[in-house]
Scaffold this active site. Structure first.
Site, short mmCIF file in Angstrom:
data_model
loop_
_atom_site.label_atom_id
_atom_site.label_comp_id
_atom_site.label_asym_id
_atom_site.label_seq_id
_atom_site.Cartn_x
_atom_site.Cartn_y
_atom_site.Cartn_z
CG ASP A 191 66.23 26.59 46.66
OD1 ASP A 191 67.25 26.72 45.32
OD2 ASP A 191 65.24 27.16 46.17
CG HIS A 513 73.74 28.64 49.80
ND1 HIS A 513 73.48 28.40 51.70
CD2 HIS A 513 72.65 28.18 49.61
CE1 HIS A 513 72.45 28.30 51.96
NE2 HIS A 513 71.45 28.42 50.90
CG ASP A 558 85.50 27.76 49.56
OD1 ASP A 558 84.25 27.49 49.60
OD2 ASP A 558 85.73 27.19 49.39
#
Ligand SMILES: [Zn+2]
Length: 587
Positions: A191, A513, A558
């Site tokens: 993020d 991510h 993954d």
């Protein structure tokens, strides 16, 4: 840190349904695009390689008797041997045989051939075999820079973003109002938040890396905007985040906990996230938190000694900030943080800040020699010495060992000799126990079943860093060899035969991510980033949908949507950097 579902689907997830089986198929499909030959995932090697004089072991998980090591350039067999007896590994469910080719020390590029099973990915044997991985792992911090345009240059075209999150302000929970110039720092993880507590351990670890291995790192250029300014590049990169951490200190000395948007942004490039990045506090007097302030005190205290030869003014600014932060935590010894109303980004909550205070005291004592910090440390020591025996490495919220080790590594006139001896004894005893346990583990990794948590790859890297710290306190080649075992695990000698650093090795993972990797135009993720790794607690839907019976080391996907097993983060990235730095030759 990301904990919420996001709006966009994963490009891999769309094609991989039913996970475990297709997982392998997906890797198989992907790998053909990168390798000219087909390797068996049942032969697990460190895909980067091995240092010539070190132990060299591969793991084979299909029944076989014999193995050969062949030179990649002409397929000539240069070494052959018998596989060891099969051992059942409870953490993976694999039946494991070892191929030991430690006696092969000739530099070169090789692969294993195992009759009846196949061949391995290629790997190198070289003195500086991990130099490139170190370079990429450090450059990954540059890629996380916030508040500026980032461009990885001709080596990685299109890996770039425009200046982001320039607009900052105070959230009502901070006790202030209006705009605030708080640009800078590193995006924390997948993020775009910035968190003082996780910055603390990450930046502190990088500065320790310099202090422990400076002669190996001094000449390594990272191709940063600052390269060539006379300061070693690892310190140039750490300073980018330090400057932001200093901005998070209020005039009274306390540090606000974090700076993020109100909720996690969509999967867009950083410059396309137009939400305001706000300074977030505790919501009531004194608005700053003790853990964040103590972390700032510790890191700024390290910076005060590390930057002194390169920029005395910056070093002095850090020392002033560290002392001021210390006074604040004396006044407010346990102000904890919880997300205030309206904020749903990563909390990094911690109910207990005495360990952060211990770390701050140790670093301030090491830097200044002022007796008040030593007195505090000595008084608190009995409460924390047992943490050296729990065999759990440090993480962002448990920082007592950072304090204890810094006290020992930075011993100076006036340091308590009994404490120093006790810290050394407990640390080396624990290191020896890790060495013994790792030798018995079929995969030769220090992780135990309980260690497959969120960020387990960071735990593996941290076992490596703990062993290198033990080696700094009391040199023992077995500590270094076992630290290397954990690096081999991360770089491919694991049940997935997967290199957990992006764009490293012949079979790296592809779908972290990580918003810039997902939203950008690049075919592969941004390079050099360590995945979080297997996580038996399954805090996301991808992991929850994996078969119930999977053993802990196999609970990984993954998949971009698996933030609980495949997110990147600056804290475990820093542990990887320290571990890699320890393996480098002195130039
Ligand atoms: Zn940003």
């Amino acid at each position: 840190m990301s904990e919420l579902p996001r709006s966009q689907g994963s490009h891999l997830a769309l094609t991989c349904i039913g996970r475990v089986l297709l997982f392998v198929l997906c890797f198989g499909t992907k790998q053909t695009a990168y390798a000219t030959d087909t390797a068996s995932t049942q032969i697990k090697v460190d895909q980067v390689g091995y240092i010539p004089a070190s132990e060299k072991i591969a793991v084979i998980t299909a029944p076989a008797a014999h193995f050969e090591v062949r030179r990649a350039s002409d397929n000539v067999t240069v070494f052959q041997g018998e596989l060891g007896p099969a051992a059942q590994d409870a953490d993976t469910g694999d039946s494991v045989q070892l191929a030991d080719f430690s006696k092969l020390g000739e530099p070169g590029t090789y692969y294993l051939s195992v009759p009846g099973v196949g061949r391995s990915w290629t790997f190198s044997i070289r003195r500086d075999v991990f130099s490139r991985t170190y370079y990429l792992a450090m450059r990954a911090f540059y890629g996380q820079r916030c508040g500026t345009a980032v461009d990885l240059g001709p080596e990685f075209p299109e890996y770039k973003h425009a200046a982001c999150h320039l607009k900052g302000g105070f959230h009502i929970s901070s006790g202030k109002q209006g705009e605030r110039d708080n640009a800078g720092g590193w995006h924390d993880a997948g993020d775009y938040g910035r968190y003082v507590v996780n910055s603390g351990i990450a930046t502190g670890t990088l500065l320790w890396t310099w202090e422990m291995f400076g002669p190996k790192l001094r000449g390594i250029q990272l191709n940063l905007p600052e390269t060539g300014n006379g300061t070693p590049d690892i310190l140039n990169e750490a300073r980018w985040n330090l400057e932001w951490m200093l901005k998070m200190q209020d005039d009274d000395g306390g540090a606000w906990h974090k700076q993020t948007s109100e909720r996690f942004p969509a999967f867009v490039m950083p410059e396309d996230d137009h939400s305001t990045s706000v300074v977030v506090g505790t919501g009531k007097e004194p608005y700053k938190s003790t853990c964040a302030t103590a972390d700032l005190a510790a890191v700024a205290a390290i910076a005060a000694r590390v930057y002194r030869p390169y920029d005395a003014e910056f070093a002095a600014r850090n020392l002033k900030a560290a002392r001021k932060a210390w006074l604040w935590i004396e006044k407010y010894p346990n102000v904890t943080f919880k997300n205030p109303p309206g904020i749903s980004t990563g909390e990094y909550g911690d109910e207990y800040c005495d360990d952060e205070r211990l770390w701050a005291a140790a670093e301030l004592w090491r830097t200044t020699g002022d007796t008040k910090y030593n007195e505090y440390f000595v008084k608190q020591y009995p409460d924390f010495r047992a943490s050296l025996e729990t065999m759990t490495p440090e993480d962002w919220k448990d920082l007592a060992t950072m304090g204890l080790w810094s006290y020992a590594m930075g011993a100076r006139k006036g340091s308590d000799p009994e404490l120093l001896a006790d810290i050394r004894k407990r640390t080396t005893q624990t290191a020896q126990a890790i060495v013994d346990r790792t030798k018995k583990n079929p995969y030769h990794v220090s992780l135990q079943a309980k260690d497959y948590v969120w960020g387990s790859n960071g735990v593996a890297a941290s076992y490596g860093t703990e062993l290198l710290v033990a080696n700094a306190l009391s040199p023992d080649p077995a500590y270094v060899a076992t630290a290397l075992d954990n690096l081999h695990y991360l770089l491919g000698r694991n049940t997935f035969s997967l290199c957990w650093v992006t764009q490293v090795g012949a079979n790296p993972y592809h779908h972290p991510h990580h918003r810039p990797s997902a939203a950008g135009k690049t075919p592969e993720p941004w390079p050099g980033m360590l995945s979080g790794g297997p996580n038996a607690a399954r805090q996301d839907n991808v992991l929850r949908n994996l078969p119930r019976a999977l053993p802990p080391a196999k609970i990984y996907a993954d998949d971009q949507d698996s933030y609980a097993s495949n997110e990147i983060a600056i804290n475990w990235q820093a542990a990887l950097v320290l571990l890699l730095a320890g393996t480098l030759p002195v130039n």
